[in-house]
Design a protein around this motif. Structure first.
Motif, mmCIF file in Angstrom:
data_model
loop_
_atom_site.group_PDB
_atom_site.id
_atom_site.type_symbol
_atom_site.label_atom_id
_atom_site.label_comp_id
_atom_site.label_asym_id
_atom_site.label_seq_id
_atom_site.Cartn_x
_atom_site.Cartn_y
_atom_site.Cartn_z
ATOM 1 N N LEU A 160 -6.409 6.759 -2.986
ATOM 2 C CA LEU A 160 -6.497 6.101 -1.689
ATOM 3 C C LEU A 160 -7.695 5.144 -1.608
ATOM 4 O O LEU A 160 -7.609 4.076 -1.015
ATOM 5 C CB LEU A 160 -6.615 7.171 -0.606
ATOM 6 C CG LEU A 160 -6.429 6.726 0.821
ATOM 7 C CD1 LEU A 160 -5.023 6.237 1.053
ATOM 8 C CD2 LEU A 160 -6.731 7.877 1.761
ATOM 9 N N GLY A 161 -8.835 5.541 -2.239
ATOM 10 C CA GLY A 161 -10.052 4.740 -2.155
ATOM 11 C C GLY A 161 -9.823 3.318 -2.649
ATOM 12 O O GLY A 161 -10.075 2.339 -1.939
ATOM 13 N N LEU A 162 -9.289 3.218 -3.870
ATOM 14 C CA LEU A 162 -9.059 1.904 -4.480
ATOM 15 C C LEU A 162 -8.077 1.089 -3.641
ATOM 16 O O LEU A 162 -8.316 -0.088 -3.332
ATOM 17 C CB LEU A 162 -8.522 2.104 -5.904
ATOM 18 C CG LEU A 162 -8.314 0.838 -6.706
ATOM 19 C CD1 LEU A 162 -9.644 0.195 -7.024
ATOM 20 C CD2 LEU A 162 -7.553 1.129 -7.998
ATOM 21 N N ILE A 189 0.796 4.102 -3.004
ATOM 22 C CA ILE A 189 0.359 5.476 -2.771
ATOM 23 C C ILE A 189 1.502 6.460 -2.997
ATOM 24 O O ILE A 189 1.343 7.480 -3.657
ATOM 25 C CB ILE A 189 -0.203 5.631 -1.351
ATOM 26 C CG1 ILE A 189 -1.531 4.879 -1.255
ATOM 27 C CG2 ILE A 189 -0.410 7.096 -0.991
ATOM 28 C CD1 ILE A 189 -2.156 4.894 0.102
ATOM 29 N N LYS A 228 1.294 6.843 -6.870
ATOM 30 C CA LYS A 228 0.244 7.867 -6.738
ATOM 31 C C LYS A 228 -1.143 7.325 -7.086
ATOM 32 O O LYS A 228 -1.920 7.973 -7.780
ATOM 33 C CB LYS A 228 0.532 9.091 -7.616
ATOM 34 C CG LYS A 228 1.948 9.577 -7.566
ATOM 35 C CD LYS A 228 2.116 10.611 -6.467
ATOM 36 C CE LYS A 228 3.536 11.135 -6.453
ATOM 37 N NZ LYS A 228 4.216 10.982 -5.205
ATOM 38 N N ILE A 254 0.841 -1.206 0.000
ATOM 39 C CA ILE A 254 0.000 0.000 0.000
ATOM 40 C C ILE A 254 0.877 1.258 0.000
ATOM 41 O O ILE A 254 0.645 2.198 -0.757
ATOM 42 C CB ILE A 254 -0.928 0.012 1.241
ATOM 43 C CG1 ILE A 254 -2.031 -1.024 1.077
ATOM 44 C CG2 ILE A 254 -1.549 1.390 1.448
ATOM 45 C CD1 ILE A 254 -3.055 -1.000 2.192
#
Lengths: 98, 560
Positions: free
Chosen positions: B186-188, B179, B183, B175
């Protein structure tokens, strides 16, 4: 047409909610660590700065030919850097930013 | 008695505390001002000082303060029966924790968002600041040692949780990369991450992992403790975005999911509280409830650690001063709700009184194991999931909380060693790696020193940890009280909890001192003495600082 409108409006509203939730989530994710990450990024940039200006500081660097053209681009950041390092004026004679 | 009654009374009481008492404290005592320019606006820099939405800030504050500690404490303390633990958690949250947490934010916001440590130095005095540093170091040391022992025990009791607990770390690593480097939204990432974690929890029980009973003379328990500290040392040296940040995020999600599941299951299954209301037949060797209850449950009723979070990061991001009530007080209510869930799991999650007594055979037994077993029993009855899967779910939740605390705790301990290196000019101690090794070594000495080579006695230090944590809370309350005295406002609402905490802390320390002496546990006796000296110093500082403040306030009055 008129039958579609509430649906379109609903989708628009849902999309706005989703975006807002996403923004809040992103803030929740980043808020606690913003400072630590900014510091880490700055350290990385300082290292990069050192690479670009190494020859001027007397450290031989085989990539100088290529990093030379980056120097003007880093002018602003160089200024910030030497101030952060506790030097009120540029330490390099031939690279005066202030 | 049905556990639903406990749930309704507990949550109802805390909600009343928020809507009535916290309003009184915010408006009449702290006099929070919506027009006050908070440090987040005054020094806004996009990094440390950022005005933040109060719901986001509450989420962050709550998930930072709520971890394994509000589960461990109540799950140990129910050995005296469910009523004392229940009352202390509910009343403590209303009259102590909420006032302390929102007060810490207020004090910090009114002093350019300084931390409680430096506020102690400024408001109370230099000596108090030194005591503060020592107390913080002791808190970190003990919490790391205890949590190492606790996770090891959990992993041994539930071999099915080993794969998901370590797998969660892999999920967090992925994760973090997705992120930070890729980039990706965040939701997915959250949905995929949580799904992966729950898939691991589901398959965990079918691939149990157990360590051999003896490896190179070390018991499985001792080996797990060593592995955990090895991991925590590496994790605490990594940049925060690699592991700590994503894992903290997953923990936050887990906390909400876990609380909703547990409370939902209690309402659906309506389990009966089998533990006695007050346990008159406590196992031999159990210390007296008064004062030990008040240090066994620290987090969940009042905890000094919250002051560090409140004044360290929260106060720098407070949008309006009036938000301190919602973020601080309601944050404490959130933690109280977690502690309440732990009490319910550890008292109503057993089929009969005999089953409950079989777990609570001596003081320090129960703890997270009782929470996991009892909670799994309730979850299985309420949601229909298999007991093994439910137990794995709760084990993973507890182990992740405790693991993150260890990671953060070691990091902070390392900073303290590095600072000492600076102060006393010891070159090697200023470097990250040696400072980390020193931190790990000190924790291991404590974990093994307290209970022998298999590390099983680590929980003996739990009440000492609570005591130290309460001392920290006492120092924060002192800062708030001195500020109130200087402003000529009523001090009863902070001074009352402060005096109560100091009396209980000192009494608990003296009682344990005798206990350790009788058991000839010289290591813990020494540690107890160190904390006792700190407690006496804190008490003396309180008296001196309040006298000074009252004198100064009287002088001001006569001058005007």
């Amino acid at each position: 047409m008129s039958g579609q409108r509430p649906a379109v409006r609903l989708i628009g509203r849902l999309r706005r909610w989703y975006r807002r939730a996403g923004d809040l989530g992103a803030a929740y994710y980043s808020a606690p660590y913003r400072a630590a990450i900014a510091r880490a990024r700055r350290d990385e940039e300082d290292l990069f700065m050192l690479m670009v200006f190494s020859e001027t500081l007397g450290i031989p660097n085989p990539a100088t030919w290529y990093t030379l053209e980056l120097q003007p681009l880093l002018l602003d950041r160089f200024h910030d850097w030497h101030k952060r390092m506790g030097m009120p004026h540029s330490p390099l004679d031939h690279f005066r930013c202030c | 008695m049905s556990a639903i009654l406990l749930l309704v009374l507990g949550l109802g009481g805390m909600a009343a505390g928020y809507f009535v008492y916290s309003r009184f404290i915010a408006e009449k005592i702290y006099k929070l001002d919506p027009d006050f320019r908070t440090p987040a606006h005054e020094f806004e820099d996009g990094v440390d000082f950022v005005p933040t939405n109060r719901f986001v800030l509450w989420g962050h504050h709550f998930t930072s303060v709520a971890g394994a500690a509000p589960i461990v404490g109540p799950a140990i303390a129910v050995i005296w029966g469910w009523l004392p633990a229940f009352l202390w958690v509910v009343l403590g949250t209303i009259f102590f924790a909420g006032v302390h947490d929102s007060g810490a934010i207020w004090a910090s916001v009114r002093n350019r968002a300084k931390s409680v440590g430096s506020l102690t130095g400024e408001v109370v005095g230099g000596r108090a600041r030194s005591v503060f540093m020592i107390v913080i170091f002791l808190v970190l040391l003990m919490v790391n040692a205890v949590f190492g022992v606790v996770i090891a025990k959990l992993l041994i009791n539930n071999p099915g949780a080993v794969v998901p607990v370590w797998g969660a770390i892999a999920v967090a690593l992925v994760i973090g990369q997705l992120i930070y480097r890729r980039k990706i939204g965040l939701g997915l990432v959250s949905v995929v991450g949580v799904a992966a974690l729950y898939a691991l929890i589901y398959i965990g029980p079918s691939v149990p992992v157990t360590l051999p009973e003896s490896t190179a003379g070390l018991s499985a328990n001792a080996l797990w403790i060593l592995i955990l500290f090895g991991y925590a040392a590496i994790a605490s040296l990594l940049p925060v975005w690699v592991l700590l940040q994503p894992r903290d995020y997953i923990n936050g999600l887990q906390l909400f999911v876990g609380l909703i599941l547990l409370y939902g299951a209690v309402i659906i299954a309506s389990p009966t509280v089998v533990a006695p209301m007050i346990n008159f037949g406590v196992p031999e060797g159990t210390p007296s409830m008064l004062p030990l209850l008040f240090v066994t449950i620290a987090c969940g009723a009042i905890s000094g650690f919250h002051g560090l979070v409140a004044s360290g990061t929260t106060s720098k991001q407070l949008d309006k001063e009036t938000d301190a009530r919602f973020v601080g007080y309601f944050g404490a209510v959130g933690e109280g709700a977690l502690a309440l869930a732990a009490i319910i799991a550890a008292t109503a999650g057993f089929a009969s009184l005999a089953d409950w007594q079989a777990v609570y055979t001596s003081f320090g037994q129960g703890s997270l194991t009782a929470f996991v077993d009892g909670g799994a029993f309730i979850l299985a009855a309420g949601t229909g999931m298999e007991v093994t899967v439910a137990a794995t779910l709760l084990t993973v939740m507890a182990a992740l909380f405790a693991g993150t605390t260890m990671d953060t705790g070691l990091r902070l301990q390392r900073y303290i060693f590095q600072e000492w290196g600076e102060i006393y000019n010891i070159g090697w101690m200023r470097k990250a790696l040696p400072a980390t090794l020193l931190s790990v070594a000190s924790c291991l000495i404590l974990a093994f020193g307290a209970g022998g080579a298999d590390g099983s006695g680590g929980l003996l230090i739990w009440p000492l940890f609570g005591t130290t944590n309460q001392l920290l809370a006492g120092l924060t309350l002192l800062v708030i009280t001195v500020m109130l005295v200087r402003r000529g406002r009523p001090t009863l609402y902070t001074l009352g909890p402060l005096v109560f905490l100091l009396v209980m802390t000192l009494a608990a320390l003296l009682m344990q001192l005798r206990d350790f002496f009788e058991k000839e546990n010289w290591f813990l006796l020494g540690l107890d003495l160190v904390v006792l000296v700190a407690a006496v110093l804190v008490t003396l500082e309180c008296v001196a600082a309040l006298r000074r403040a009252k004198g100064a306030a009287a002088n001001d009055e006569s001058a005007s």
